[in-house]
Design a protein around this motif. Structure first.
Motif, PDB file in Angstrom:
ATOM      1  N   HIS A   1     -42.302   3.295 -17.991  1.00  0.00           N
ATOM      2  CA  HIS A   1     -42.519   1.869 -18.263  1.00  0.00           C
ATOM      3  C   HIS A   1     -41.345   1.245 -19.028  1.00  0.00           C
ATOM      4  N   MET A   2     -40.377   2.060 -19.436  1.00  0.00           N
ATOM      5  CA  MET A   2     -39.240   1.509 -20.194  1.00  0.00           C
ATOM      6  C   MET A   2     -38.037   1.328 -19.288  1.00  0.00           C
ATOM      7  N   THR A   3     -37.196   0.363 -19.635  1.00  0.00           N
ATOM      8  CA  THR A   3     -35.959   0.171 -18.879  1.00  0.00           C
ATOM      9  C   THR A   3     -34.990   1.305 -19.230  1.00  0.00           C
ATOM     10  N   VAL A   4     -33.880   1.325 -18.482  1.00  0.00           N
ATOM     11  CA  VAL A   4     -32.847   2.324 -18.729  1.00  0.00           C
ATOM     12  C   VAL A   4     -32.388   2.253 -20.182  1.00  0.00           C
ATOM     13  N   GLU A   5     -32.101   1.030 -20.656  1.00  0.00           N
ATOM     14  CA  GLU A   5     -31.555   0.953 -22.021  1.00  0.00           C
ATOM     15  C   GLU A   5     -32.600   1.300 -23.081  1.00  0.00           C
ATOM     16  N   GLN A   6     -33.864   0.988 -22.787  1.00  0.00           N
ATOM     17  CA  GLN A   6     -34.919   1.366 -23.740  1.00  0.00           C
ATOM     18  C   GLN A   6     -35.095   2.889 -23.771  1.00  0.00           C
ATOM     19  N   ASN A   7     -35.002   3.498 -22.586  1.00  0.00           N
ATOM     20  CA  ASN A   7     -35.089   4.955 -22.528  1.00  0.00           C
ATOM     21  C   ASN A   7     -33.966   5.597 -23.339  1.00  0.00           C
ATOM     22  N   VAL A   8     -32.756   5.077 -23.137  1.00  0.00           N
ATOM     23  CA  VAL A   8     -31.598   5.678 -23.819  1.00  0.00           C
ATOM     24  C   VAL A   8     -31.690   5.455 -25.326  1.00  0.00           C
ATOM     25  N   GLY A   9     -32.194   4.281 -25.720  1.00  0.00           N
ATOM     26  CA  GLY A   9     -32.235   3.944 -27.149  1.00  0.00           C
ATOM     27  C   GLY A   9     -33.455   4.490 -27.882  1.00  0.00           C
ATOM     28  N   PHE A  10     -34.371   5.116 -27.137  1.00  0.00           N
ATOM     29  CA  PHE A  10     -35.653   5.515 -27.724  1.00  0.00           C
ATOM     30  C   PHE A  10     -35.500   6.370 -28.991  1.00  0.00           C
ATOM     31  N   GLY A  11     -34.669   7.418 -28.877  1.00  0.00           N
ATOM     32  CA  GLY A  11     -34.509   8.345 -30.008  1.00  0.00           C
ATOM     33  C   GLY A  11     -33.900   7.650 -31.214  1.00  0.00           C
ATOM     34  N   LEU A  12     -32.986   6.719 -30.954  1.00  0.00           N
ATOM     35  CA  LEU A  12     -32.324   6.008 -32.051  1.00  0.00           C
ATOM     36  C   LEU A  12     -33.318   5.082 -32.750  1.00  0.00           C
ATOM     37  N   ARG A  13     -34.209   4.462 -31.934  1.00  0.00           N
ATOM     38  CA  ARG A  13     -35.225   3.580 -32.532  1.00  0.00           C
ATOM     39  C   ARG A  13     -36.146   4.387 -33.440  1.00  0.00           C
ATOM     40  N   GLN A  14     -36.487   5.581 -32.966  1.00  0.00           N
ATOM     41  CA  GLN A  14     -37.349   6.437 -33.786  1.00  0.00           C
ATOM     42  C   GLN A  14     -36.667   6.833 -35.090  1.00  0.00           C
ATOM     43  N   ASP A  15     -35.352   6.982 -35.019  1.00  0.00           N
ATOM     44  CA  ASP A  15     -34.594   7.328 -36.232  1.00  0.00           C
ATOM     45  C   ASP A  15     -34.281   6.091 -37.075  1.00  0.00           C
ATOM     46  N   ARG A  16     -34.802   4.946 -36.652  1.00  0.00           N
ATOM     47  CA  ARG A  16     -34.613   3.676 -37.357  1.00  0.00           C
ATOM     48  C   ARG A  16     -33.139   3.284 -37.513  1.00  0.00           C
ATOM     49  N   VAL A  17     -32.382   3.536 -36.475  1.00  0.00           N
ATOM     50  CA  VAL A  17     -30.988   3.085 -36.459  1.00  0.00           C
ATOM     51  C   VAL A  17     -31.006   1.560 -36.347  1.00  0.00           C
ATOM     52  N   PRO A  18     -30.268   0.832 -37.190  1.00  0.00           N
ATOM     53  CA  PRO A  18     -30.305  -0.635 -37.159  1.00  0.00           C
ATOM     54  C   PRO A  18     -29.879  -1.210 -35.795  1.00  0.00           C
ATOM     55  N   GLY A  19     -30.476  -2.355 -35.458  1.00  0.00           N
ATOM     56  CA  GLY A  19     -30.299  -2.996 -34.153  1.00  0.00           C
ATOM     57  C   GLY A  19     -28.876  -3.056 -33.607  1.00  0.00           C
ATOM     58  N   PRO A  20     -27.922  -3.663 -34.346  1.00  0.00           N
ATOM     59  CA  PRO A  20     -26.579  -3.806 -33.768  1.00  0.00           C
ATOM     60  C   PRO A  20     -25.934  -2.452 -33.457  1.00  0.00           C
ATOM     61  N   GLU A  21     -26.113  -1.482 -34.344  1.00  0.00           N
ATOM     62  CA  GLU A  21     -25.522  -0.165 -34.102  1.00  0.00           C
ATOM     63  C   GLU A  21     -26.209   0.502 -32.907  1.00  0.00           C
ATOM     64  N   LEU A  22     -27.553   0.346 -32.849  1.00  0.00           N
ATOM     65  CA  LEU A  22     -28.309   0.929 -31.743  1.00  0.00           C
ATOM     66  C   LEU A  22     -27.784   0.397 -30.409  1.00  0.00           C
ATOM     67  N   ARG A  23     -27.634  -0.944 -30.343  1.00  0.00           N
ATOM     68  CA  ARG A  23     -27.183  -1.553 -29.080  1.00  0.00           C
ATOM     69  C   ARG A  23     -25.785  -1.064 -28.712  1.00  0.00           C
ATOM     70  N   HIS A  24     -24.937  -0.966 -29.738  1.00  0.00           N
ATOM     71  CA  HIS A  24     -23.565  -0.525 -29.503  1.00  0.00           C
ATOM     72  C   HIS A  24     -23.546   0.912 -28.948  1.00  0.00           C
ATOM     73  N   ARG A  25     -24.370   1.765 -29.575  1.00  0.00           N
ATOM     74  CA  ARG A  25     -24.363   3.173 -29.147  1.00  0.00           C
ATOM     75  C   ARG A  25     -24.990   3.343 -27.767  1.00  0.00           C
ATOM     76  N   VAL A  26     -26.022   2.571 -27.481  1.00  0.00           N
ATOM     77  CA  VAL A  26     -26.644   2.642 -26.148  1.00  0.00           C
ATOM     78  C   VAL A  26     -25.628   2.184 -25.084  1.00  0.00           C
ATOM     79  N   ASP A  27     -24.943   1.072 -25.374  1.00  0.00           N
ATOM     80  CA  ASP A  27     -23.949   0.568 -24.413  1.00  0.00           C
ATOM     81  C   ASP A  27     -22.850   1.597 -24.183  1.00  0.00           C
ATOM     82  N   GLU A  28     -22.423   2.211 -25.279  1.00  0.00           N
ATOM     83  CA  GLU A  28     -21.352   3.212 -25.199  1.00  0.00           C
ATOM     84  C   GLU A  28     -21.794   4.390 -24.319  1.00  0.00           C
ATOM     85  N   ALA A  29     -23.032   4.841 -24.544  1.00  0.00           N
ATOM     86  CA  ALA A  29     -23.537   5.991 -23.774  1.00  0.00           C
ATOM     87  C   ALA A  29     -23.694   5.624 -22.301  1.00  0.00           C
ATOM     88  N   LEU A  30     -24.164   4.398 -22.037  1.00  0.00           N
ATOM     89  CA  LEU A  30     -24.347   3.975 -20.643  1.00  0.00           C
ATOM     90  C   LEU A  30     -23.000   3.793 -19.949  1.00  0.00           C
TER      91      LEU A  30
END
Ligand code: ATP
Length: 380
Positions: free
Chosen positions: A108-137
């Motif tokens: 039920h999650m998009t690609v970016e939500q799937n990739v960012g899931f672990g970071l969200r659980q670790d409470r990585v702040p939004g801008p860093e999370l987005r940056h790291r997800v984009d980098e990984a993708l």
């Protein structure tokens, strides 16, 4: 068979006595009740390796991987990662991430939500999370598909999402359980190269479980071949292919001809083996010492043999037989030649000329020859 596509660097870390292993597996055994799944395995894995655990079904490779991840505990022995004893360290505190065979993406999650899931659980702040997800993708070349859901992706793309999700947490060690098993042959080949490139780019140590010897050969720095819980051989792809230490490894990795025989001469620069299978003596130039009178097998890879219709004018490393089968594979042909002893020998020959010009055909009497360096003596 494809050869390792890795760039050769300086001294390989496993040859460097000053190099600290990143993973140390020391005398690890795993029992399930009375059954021993992993039997007293010791091996070292170095930083930056793409290390393959290779073996048939049930040989214990996944169990060993799961012990690295911390999902199973060794019955005996110890595992160190970065010099830290892992005995008391739970999975989530290890510097390790595992990519499962099924990929286990959330549908039920998009690609970016799937990739960012672990970071969200670790409470990585939004801008860093987005940056790291984009980098990984970006790394797995899926930036343009980040709003899609898993069911809108191909198998290869789903595999890359799973990889991005594993990499985004920047583990020091990534464990991959049959990472390419779900892909069809062509995609698997492409993805093998991609995975090696990504691994070289990120510099993370990868340990991969596979039952596919070609995959292990093409991708890894080194391979541990396992059988019935044992580590039967450890080496680079070329070492394992060129110098198998047992019949099991010779037959498991690629195609091979095995001739049984008796050692009749053991000199510093060669051994000579009398073989009823070939009718000629087998001369091997690089063998270590094997006592006269030992029964051995000589392994010769099919691509190291040559076929001719005319007598080759040599007495050693020659066998005579009749062509039983020819398989034309486009780039090469496989000949099955029946020797007078009944032994079937497989010879592969690159199709340098058009097949219609090929002079050798079914039922032809042929000679098979191979150079002194081509054979390997196997004693077990
Ligand atoms: P495959 O490629 O089929 O996955 P594998 O080499 O990865 O094989 P493992 O999963 O490591 O094999 O299993 C090794 C052996 O241990 C198998 O015989 C398996 O049945 C057994 N085994 C694995 N996990 C358990 C368990 N939890 N309880 C009992 N036996 C187990």
């Amino acid at each position: 068979m494809s050869q390792p596509n890795r760039r050769q660097t300086k001294l390989e870390p496993w040859q460097d006595p000053n190099e600290e292993p990143y993973v140390r597996i020391e005398g690890v055994t795993k029992k399930f009740g009375d059954f021993t799944a992993v039997d007293d395995i010791s091996l070292n894995i170095y930083r930056g390796e793409l290390f393959a655990l290779l073996g048939g079904s049930g040989c214990g490779k996944t169990t060993l991987l799961r012990m690295l991840a911390g999902f199973e505990q060794p019955t005996e022995g110890r595992i160190y990662i970065d010099s830290v004893d892992m005995s008391e360290i739970p999975p989530y505190e290890r510097p390790v991430n595992m990519m499962f065979q099924s990929y286990a993406l959330f549908p039920h999650m998009t690609v970016e939500q799937n990739v960012g899931f672990g970071l969200r659980q670790d409470r990585v702040p939004g801008p860093e999370l987005r940056h790291r997800v984009d980098e990984a993708l970006e790394l797995v070349k899926l930036g343009h598909l980040k709003r899609r859901k898993p069911h809108q992706l191909s198998g290869g793309q789903r595999q890359r999402v799973a990889l991005a999700r594993s990499l985004v947490k920047r583990p020091k060690l990534l464990l991959l359980d049959e990472p390419l098993a779900a892909l069809d042959r062509k995609l698997r080949e492409e993805t093998q190269f991609e995975l090696v490139n990504i691994q070289e780019q990120v510099g993370i140590t990868f340990v991969m479980v596979t039952h596919d010897q070609e995959e292990a050969m093409t991708m890894s720095t080194r391979i541990a071949v396992m059988d019935a819980g044992w580590l039967v051989q450890l080496g680079t792809p070329a070492e394992i292919y060129e110098y198998p230490r047992s019949k099991f490894v010779a037959e498991f990795i690629g195609q091979v001809n095995l001739f049984e025989g008796l050692v009749v001469e053991d000199q510093a620069d060669h051994v000579l083996i009398q073989s009823e299978a070939t009718g000629s003596d087998l001369h091997i130039s690089h063998a270590g010492s094997v006592p006269v009178g030992t029964r051995v097998w000589v392994a010769v890879r099919p691509e190291k043999m040559a076929l001719s219709l005319e007598p080759p004018g040599v007495e050693q490393n020659v066998a005579r037989g009749t062509v039983d089968e020819i398989a034309y594979l486009g780039n090469l042909s496989i000949y099955l030649v029946r020797l007078e002893s009944g032994t079937i020998v497989r010879v592969t020959s690159p199709n340098l000329t058009r097949v219609t010009e090929m002079p050798i055909t079914w039922e032809d009497n042929v000679y098979i020859t191979w150079p002194n360096y081509a054979g390997v003596v196997i004693t077990q």
